[in-house]
Motif scaffolding. Structure first.
Motif, PDB file in Angstrom:
ATOM      1  N   GLY A 570      -4.343   4.811  -0.871  1.00  0.00           N
ATOM      2  CA  GLY A 570      -4.569   3.414  -0.504  1.00  0.00           C
ATOM      3  C   GLY A 570      -3.772   2.654   0.049  1.00  0.00           C
ATOM      4  N   ASN A 571      -2.324   3.143   0.007  1.00  0.00           N
ATOM      5  CA  ASN A 571      -1.087   2.369   0.878  1.00  0.00           C
ATOM      6  C   ASN A 571      -1.270   2.897   2.064  1.00  0.00           C
ATOM      7  N   ALA A 572      -1.571   4.137   2.315  1.00  0.00           N
ATOM      8  CA  ALA A 572      -1.452   4.785   3.821  1.00  0.00           C
ATOM      9  C   ALA A 572      -2.699   4.009   4.489  1.00  0.00           C
ATOM     10  N   ILE A 573      -3.826   3.594   3.944  1.00  0.00           N
ATOM     11  CA  ILE A 573      -5.072   3.241   4.533  1.00  0.00           C
ATOM     12  C   ILE A 573      -4.779   1.637   4.984  1.00  0.00           C
ATOM     13  N   LYS A 574      -4.121   1.097   4.107  1.00  0.00           N
ATOM     14  CA  LYS A 574      -3.744  -0.502   3.889  1.00  0.00           C
ATOM     15  C   LYS A 574      -2.726  -0.497   5.196  1.00  0.00           C
ATOM     16  N   PHE A 575      -1.737   0.375   5.256  1.00  0.00           N
ATOM     17  CA  PHE A 575      -0.592   0.243   6.277  1.00  0.00           C
ATOM     18  C   PHE A 575      -0.998   0.908   7.728  1.00  0.00           C
ATOM     19  N   SER A 576      -2.302   1.671   8.019  1.00  0.00           N
ATOM     20  CA  SER A 576      -2.821   2.204   8.994  1.00  0.00           C
ATOM     21  C   SER A 576      -3.200   1.061   9.878  1.00  0.00           C
ATOM     22  N   ALA A 598      -0.108  11.452   4.938  1.00  0.00           N
ATOM     23  CA  ALA A 598       0.588  11.009   6.284  1.00  0.00           C
ATOM     24  C   ALA A 598      -0.337  10.009   6.747  1.00  0.00           C
ATOM     25  N   ASP A 599       0.320   9.031   7.360  1.00  0.00           N
ATOM     26  CA  ASP A 599      -0.252   7.971   8.269  1.00  0.00           C
ATOM     27  C   ASP A 599       0.183   7.742   9.583  1.00  0.00           C
ATOM     28  N   ARG A 600      -0.212   7.052  10.296  1.00  0.00           N
ATOM     29  CA  ARG A 600       0.362   6.625  11.532  1.00  0.00           C
ATOM     30  C   ARG A 600       0.667   5.466  11.760  1.00  0.00           C
ATOM     31  N   GLY A 601       0.829   4.658  10.413  1.00  0.00           N
ATOM     32  CA  GLY A 601       1.116   3.014  10.372  1.00  0.00           C
ATOM     33  C   GLY A 601       2.475   2.699  11.077  1.00  0.00           C
ATOM     34  N   ARG A 602       2.863   1.486  10.386  1.00  0.00           N
ATOM     35  CA  ARG A 602       3.935   0.946  10.905  1.00  0.00           C
ATOM     36  C   ARG A 602       5.299   1.733  10.234  1.00  0.00           C
ATOM     37  N   GLY A 603       5.309   2.641   9.277  1.00  0.00           N
ATOM     38  CA  GLY A 603       6.407   3.372   8.958  1.00  0.00           C
ATOM     39  C   GLY A 603       7.287   2.444   7.721  1.00  0.00           C
ATOM     40  N   PHE A 616       8.288  -3.841  -8.078  1.00  0.00           N
ATOM     41  CA  PHE A 616       8.187  -5.144  -7.158  1.00  0.00           C
ATOM     42  C   PHE A 616       8.957  -5.025  -6.036  1.00  0.00           C
ATOM     43  N   GLU A 617       9.199  -3.948  -5.262  1.00  0.00           N
ATOM     44  CA  GLU A 617       9.691  -3.722  -4.068  1.00  0.00           C
ATOM     45  C   GLU A 617       8.687  -3.675  -3.096  1.00  0.00           C
ATOM     46  N   GLN A 618       9.234  -4.455  -2.037  1.00  0.00           N
ATOM     47  CA  GLN A 618       8.261  -4.521  -0.894  1.00  0.00           C
ATOM     48  C   GLN A 618       8.950  -4.587   0.310  1.00  0.00           C
ATOM     49  N   VAL A 619       8.564  -3.660   1.489  1.00  0.00           N
ATOM     50  CA  VAL A 619       9.116  -3.645   2.766  1.00  0.00           C
ATOM     51  C   VAL A 619       9.336  -5.238   3.350  1.00  0.00           C
ATOM     52  N   ASP A 620       8.310  -5.970   2.913  1.00  0.00           N
ATOM     53  CA  ASP A 620       8.227  -7.176   3.644  1.00  0.00           C
ATOM     54  C   ASP A 620       7.667  -8.342   2.735  1.00  0.00           C
ATOM     55  N   SER A 622       5.840 -10.589   3.076  1.00  0.00           N
ATOM     56  CA  SER A 622       4.407 -10.995   3.426  1.00  0.00           C
ATOM     57  C   SER A 622       3.509 -10.058   3.240  1.00  0.00           C
ATOM     58  N   ASP A 623       3.908  -8.449   2.527  1.00  0.00           N
ATOM     59  CA  ASP A 623       2.936  -7.639   2.437  1.00  0.00           C
ATOM     60  C   ASP A 623       2.031  -8.022   1.140  1.00  0.00           C
ATOM     61  N   SER A 624       2.632  -8.657   0.289  1.00  0.00           N
ATOM     62  CA  SER A 624       1.584  -8.822  -0.720  1.00  0.00           C
ATOM     63  C   SER A 624       0.494  -9.995  -0.528  1.00  0.00           C
ATOM     64  N   GLY A 628      -2.428  -7.505   0.040  1.00  0.00           N
ATOM     65  CA  GLY A 628      -2.488  -7.396  -1.352  1.00  0.00           C
ATOM     66  C   GLY A 628      -1.597  -6.865  -2.193  1.00  0.00           C
ATOM     67  N   GLY A 629      -1.716  -6.534  -3.228  1.00  0.00           N
ATOM     68  CA  GLY A 629      -0.804  -5.534  -4.111  1.00  0.00           C
ATOM     69  C   GLY A 629       0.597  -6.439  -4.446  1.00  0.00           C
ATOM     70  N   SER A 630       1.315  -5.855  -5.316  1.00  0.00           N
ATOM     71  CA  SER A 630       2.412  -6.525  -6.107  1.00  0.00           C
ATOM     72  C   SER A 630       3.767  -5.773  -6.051  1.00  0.00           C
ATOM     73  N   GLY A 631       3.593  -4.794  -5.268  1.00  0.00           N
ATOM     74  CA  GLY A 631       5.105  -3.776  -5.200  1.00  0.00           C
ATOM     75  C   GLY A 631       5.257  -3.096  -6.376  1.00  0.00           C
ATOM     76  N   LEU A 632       3.920  -2.858  -7.391  1.00  0.00           N
ATOM     77  CA  LEU A 632       4.241  -1.923  -8.512  1.00  0.00           C
ATOM     78  C   LEU A 632       3.456  -0.678  -8.397  1.00  0.00           C
ATOM     79  N   GLY A 633       2.629  -0.322  -7.250  1.00  0.00           N
ATOM     80  CA  GLY A 633       1.928   0.805  -7.244  1.00  0.00           C
ATOM     81  C   GLY A 633       2.733   2.193  -7.259  1.00  0.00           C
ATOM     82  N   LEU A 634       3.730   1.987  -6.242  1.00  0.00           N
ATOM     83  CA  LEU A 634       4.685   2.980  -6.000  1.00  0.00           C
ATOM     84  C   LEU A 634       5.487   3.575  -7.247  1.00  0.00           C
ATOM     85  N   ALA A 635       5.982   2.204  -8.056  1.00  0.00           N
ATOM     86  CA  ALA A 635       6.493   2.497  -9.162  1.00  0.00           C
ATOM     87  C   ALA A 635       5.875   3.359 -10.399  1.00  0.00           C
TER      88      ALA A 635
HETATM   89  P1  ADP Z   1       1.801  -2.515  -3.131  1.00  0.00           P
HETATM   90  O1  ADP Z   1       1.034  -2.860  -4.354  1.00  0.00           O
HETATM   91  O2  ADP Z   1       2.548  -3.722  -2.673  1.00  0.00           O
HETATM   92  O3  ADP Z   1       1.127  -1.652  -2.023  1.00  0.00           O
HETATM   93  P2  ADP Z   1       3.648  -0.203  -3.685  1.00  0.00           P
HETATM   94  O4  ADP Z   1       4.528  -0.204  -4.664  1.00  0.00           O
HETATM   95  O5  ADP Z   1       2.226   0.765  -3.667  1.00  0.00           O
HETATM   96  O6  ADP Z   1       3.016  -1.936  -3.658  1.00  0.00           O
HETATM   97  O7  ADP Z   1       4.299  -0.362  -2.176  1.00  0.00           O
HETATM   98  C1  ADP Z   1       5.338  -1.075  -2.159  1.00  0.00           C
HETATM   99  C2  ADP Z   1       5.711  -1.283  -0.544  1.00  0.00           C
HETATM  100  O8  ADP Z   1       5.975  -0.134   0.080  1.00  0.00           O
HETATM  101  C3  ADP Z   1       4.572  -1.834  -0.146  1.00  0.00           C
HETATM  102  O9  ADP Z   1       4.425  -3.139  -0.149  1.00  0.00           O
HETATM  103  C4  ADP Z   1       4.855  -1.663   1.403  1.00  0.00           C
HETATM  104  O10 ADP Z   1       5.737  -2.415   2.030  1.00  0.00           O
HETATM  105  C5  ADP Z   1       5.562  -0.250   1.422  1.00  0.00           C
HETATM  106  N1  ADP Z   1       4.562   0.721   1.628  1.00  0.00           N
HETATM  107  C6  ADP Z   1       3.869   1.586   0.739  1.00  0.00           C
HETATM  108  N2  ADP Z   1       3.280   2.523   1.488  1.00  0.00           N
HETATM  109  C7  ADP Z   1       3.416   2.435   2.939  1.00  0.00           C
HETATM  110  C8  ADP Z   1       2.873   3.051   3.885  1.00  0.00           C
HETATM  111  N3  ADP Z   1       1.990   4.056   4.007  1.00  0.00           N
HETATM  112  N4  ADP Z   1       3.417   2.441   5.194  1.00  0.00           N
HETATM  113  C9  ADP Z   1       4.229   1.488   5.169  1.00  0.00           C
HETATM  114  N5  ADP Z   1       4.676   0.791   4.102  1.00  0.00           N
HETATM  115  C10 ADP Z   1       4.338   1.327   2.994  1.00  0.00           C
END
Ligand code: ADP
Length: 730
Positions: A570-576, A598-603, A616-620, A622-624, A628-635
């Protein structure tokens, strides 16, 4: 040279030999002068001066040769003088030639060496070749003539010293030059001896051979392109020259001279001048050996002192590092490359409830690691210590459990760092661990609090969501357009809040271990299909296609594994970017199946690659808002994967975008089973408007930016060959 020797010894008439010899000598002198001059132009400093002096030496020598052709007395005297001057200039040339810099005693030894070498040459010259010379009647020769052999001896001495004290790179060319000068000296010696006996010297005899040999050898030294002489003083001055060649040459010369002297003495021809020279050689030799012994002794003492000093400072450093390792509160232990414990600090021994001695030599993984939650032992391949040593990377485990000697388990946080030495495989690893029992307790209380609050929030939220649904559905009568907009905003915010609370509850339950796991065997394909099916709408909206290339079977909890895949894919799709492709690859590697998304998004910025797995960690920020999302998915994903016995990490791809990799335990023996029929390589699962569609021609060939053309369906395109980054992080 051979031709010349034949000519000189043949029966050819003397005038012919004389002319040939004299012409060869004068020409040889001129050619050599040109070469020496050329060398001086290419050198600098003292070297240039030396080569210039050599040029002068051979030029004046050639002049002397020319004059010697005449038999008149005055001209002959001038020729002798010219030869003397030539030799004097040659001596100066050798004297200024730069040698490796010498210390005091070394300089003394060099002088003594010179006396021994020079004395020996004098003795050879007079006893072997021309006995008449050293023991000659004092009345016979003119002083200029007697000086010629002395200068020759000096030249030969300097030349020999120069050779034994030059750097190995310079030695060949200098040796040829020096031997050339020695040949020259022999002829001079003969010349002096002839004149000393009151005879008239004329070119055309074997005596000329020494001069000719001299010219030829020196010319050879320069003709050989392989011989290279340093052009400036600096390099040879810095080179440390071994004393061994010098000693070998000096001792050999001395032994030969001693033998000669003995034979001269036995034959009763030992005159006073000979005895004086021999005595000087003997004394110089003894003094040289004493100087050598003194020098060695001084060197030994200095060396011993230095070793002692070094040992002392080493001991200090060791004591300091011991103190550090022993006083630190964290447990530290080291393992060798096979994983056997090599040292344990007191904190580690105390935390593990035994002594360091009991632990040393035992396999760290087997001794320290408790079992997995399901009671099975942790596989050694996935142990962070194994990984650190095998992959030469720093590995961390925040959620590990160590087994104490009394059987009790302690939660620990661990970092394993490989012991690296340049250019070699890791020698082992240093592992630092911290008992986090107290922190876990605090975390547990916090989690309990959070889940209680979340539960309390969920109840009213459900009521709000229900009421809003009714209002929006028109159950209370039609709404005006502004009211509809407001209700929609309230509804979507309520949904987001519900998702957030669900996520928080999820992660708390996962980390506290209250969620029971339903472990069973599944194909990786079925899990990926289930996850992608739920992401079709998202992929359609984002205009991103998902390509899968999945093999292998896993022993895992399907719901949790799918949840992880949904998060990551889902993240890979969102950030592509729209029109982009997400590639999901699964392969069995050892006891695990590795999933790469793997995606070819912003990295992801390099410093965030690890952080994004925290809550609750997000790169930016403005991501939430934007994605959408809260920074909890990867945790949540990390909690799930680690509970299932795997690991998760992220890296950036060389050509842009990122790859998320996680592992799940493979079904034992599952690698040999045939791949799922649905798991055709390059299987396109989600694309706008396509659901589980077979590969279209356009799609069968993956996007050039993400993948290179696949040679054929028989060989699934592995992501490594698709231009995506290899996994390099822990
Ligand atoms: P969120 O619910 O915000 O997506 P995640 O824990 O899943 O929370 O992801 C945390 C943050 O990691 C995202 O907000 C985004 O900034 C970064 N991130 C996750 N996956 C990708 C990806 N494929 N490409 C770029 N950034 C990503």
């Amino acid at each position: 040279m051979v031709a010349f020797a034949l000519l000189l010894t043949s029966g050819v008439q003397h005038p012919v030999r004389l002319t040939a010899s004299a012409t060869a000598l004068v020409l040889g002198g001129l050619i050599l002068a040109t070469q020496f001059f050329g060398r001086s132009r290419r050198s600098d400093g003292r070297r240039r001066l030396a080569w210039l002096l050599f040029t002068g030496c051979v030029l004046i020598g050639a002049l002397s040769n020319l004059l010697s052709v005449d038999t008149g007395r005055t001209i002959r005297a001038a020729a002798n003088l010219a030869l003397l001057v030539a030799l004097g200039v040659g001596v100066m040339g050798f004297a200024v030639f730069p040698l490796a810099r010498r210390r005091g005693t070394d300089l003394l030894r060099m002088v003594l060496d010179g006396i021994v070498i020079g004395g020996c040459f004098l003795l050879f010259g007079s006893s072997v070749f021309f006995p008449a010379l050293l023991n000659a009647e004092p009345s016979a020769p003119a002083p200029t003539v007697l000086l010629i052999p002395v200068f020759d001896v000096v030249i030969a001495t300097f030349a020999t010293l120069l050779v034994v004290r030059s750097s190995p790179a310079e030695r060949p060319v200098l040796a040829l030059t020096a031997v050339g000068f020695c040949g020259y000296a022999v002829s001079d010696f003969a010349y002096a001896a002839i004149v000393a006996q009151g005879r008239l010297f004329q070119f055309g005899s074997l005596v000329d051979l020494g001069w000719i040999t001299g010219y030829v050898l020196v010319a050879l030294a320069f003709a050989n392109p392989g011989t290279r002489v340093a052009s400036s003083d600096a390099p040879s001055v810095e080179v440390e020259v071994s004393a061994v060649p010098g000693t070998v040459v000096v001792v050999t010369l001395f032994l030969v001279a001693a033998t000669l002297t003995a034979s001269v003495a036995l034959s009763g021809r030992l005159g006073l001048p000979y005895a004086v020279v021999w005595l000087a050689v003997l004394l110089a030799m003894v003094a040289r050996q004493i100087a050598l012994i003194v020098d060695n002794e001084t060197l030994r003492r200095t060396l011993e002192r230095r070793v002692l000093d070094r040992n002392r400072s080493l001991r200090q450093v060791t004591q300091q590092s011991d103190l550090l390792v022993n006083s630190v509160g964290d447990g530290i232990y080291g393992v060798d490359e096979t994983g056997l414990v090599t040292f344990v600090n007191p904190a580690a021994a105390q935390a593990l409830g035994c002594t360091a001695r009991e632990l040393i030599g035992r396999p760290a993984h087997a001794v320290f690691h408790g079992n997995r939650p399901d009671g099975t032992p942790y596989p050694v391949e996935s142990c962070y210590i194994t990984e650190a040593i095998r992959d030469a990377v720093v590995t961390n485990a925040e959620e590990d459990t160590y087994l104490r000697a009394d059987g009790r388990e302690i939660p620990v946080e661990v970092t394993a760092t490989p012991l690296l030495e340049a250019g070699r495989a890791p020698l082992g690893a240093v592992v630092v661990f911290r008992d986090v029992t107290q922190r876990r307790e605090v975390d547990r209380l916090k989690s309990e609090f959070v889940s209680m609050v979340s539960h309390e929030l969920r109840t009213p939220l459900t009521a709000i969501r229900g009421s809003l649904g009714l209002v929006s559905g028109g159950a209370l009568g039609p709404l005006t357009p502004p009211a509809t907009r407001m209700v929609d905003i309230a509804l979507s915010s309520t949904d987001r809040l519900t998702r957030l609370i669900n996520d928080i509850l999820d992660i708390e339950r996962m980390e506290s271990g209250v969620i029971p796991l339903d472990i069973a065997d599944h194909t990786a394909q079925s899990l990926v299909d289930a996850a992608v099916a739920q992401l079709l709408v998202l992929a359609g909206e984002a205009r991103v296609k998902v390509v899968t290339d999945v093999q292998g079977r896993v022993r895992t909890d399907a719901d949790r594994a799918v949840q992880t895949l949904i998060n990551v894919v889902g993240n890979a799709i969102k950030f592509s970017n729209p029109g982009g492709t997400v590639l999901v690859v699964a392969r069995q590697r050892g006891a695990f199946v590795t999933f790469d998304v793997a995606d070819r998004g912003r990295g992801i910025p390099e410093d965030k690659l690890d952080q994004i797995f925290a809550r609750f960690e997000q790169v930016d920020s403005s991501d939430s808002r934007e994605k959408g999302g809260s920074g909890l998915g990867l945790a949540i994903s990390r909690s799930i994967v680690e509970r299932l016995g795997g690991r998760i990490s992220a890296v950036n791809n060389a050509g842009g975008g990122s790859t998320f990799t996680f592992t799940l335990p493979a079904t034992p023996g599952g690698a040999d089973e045939p791949a799922d029929p649905g798991a055709a390589p390059g299987h396109v699962l989600a694309e706008p408007g396509h659901v589980l569609a077979p590969p279209e021609p356009e799609l069968a060939e993956p996007e050039p930016e993400l993948a290179e053309p696949d040679p054929g369906p028989a060989e699934p395109a592995h992501h490594d060959s698709l231009g995506l980054a290899d996994r390099s992080g822990p």
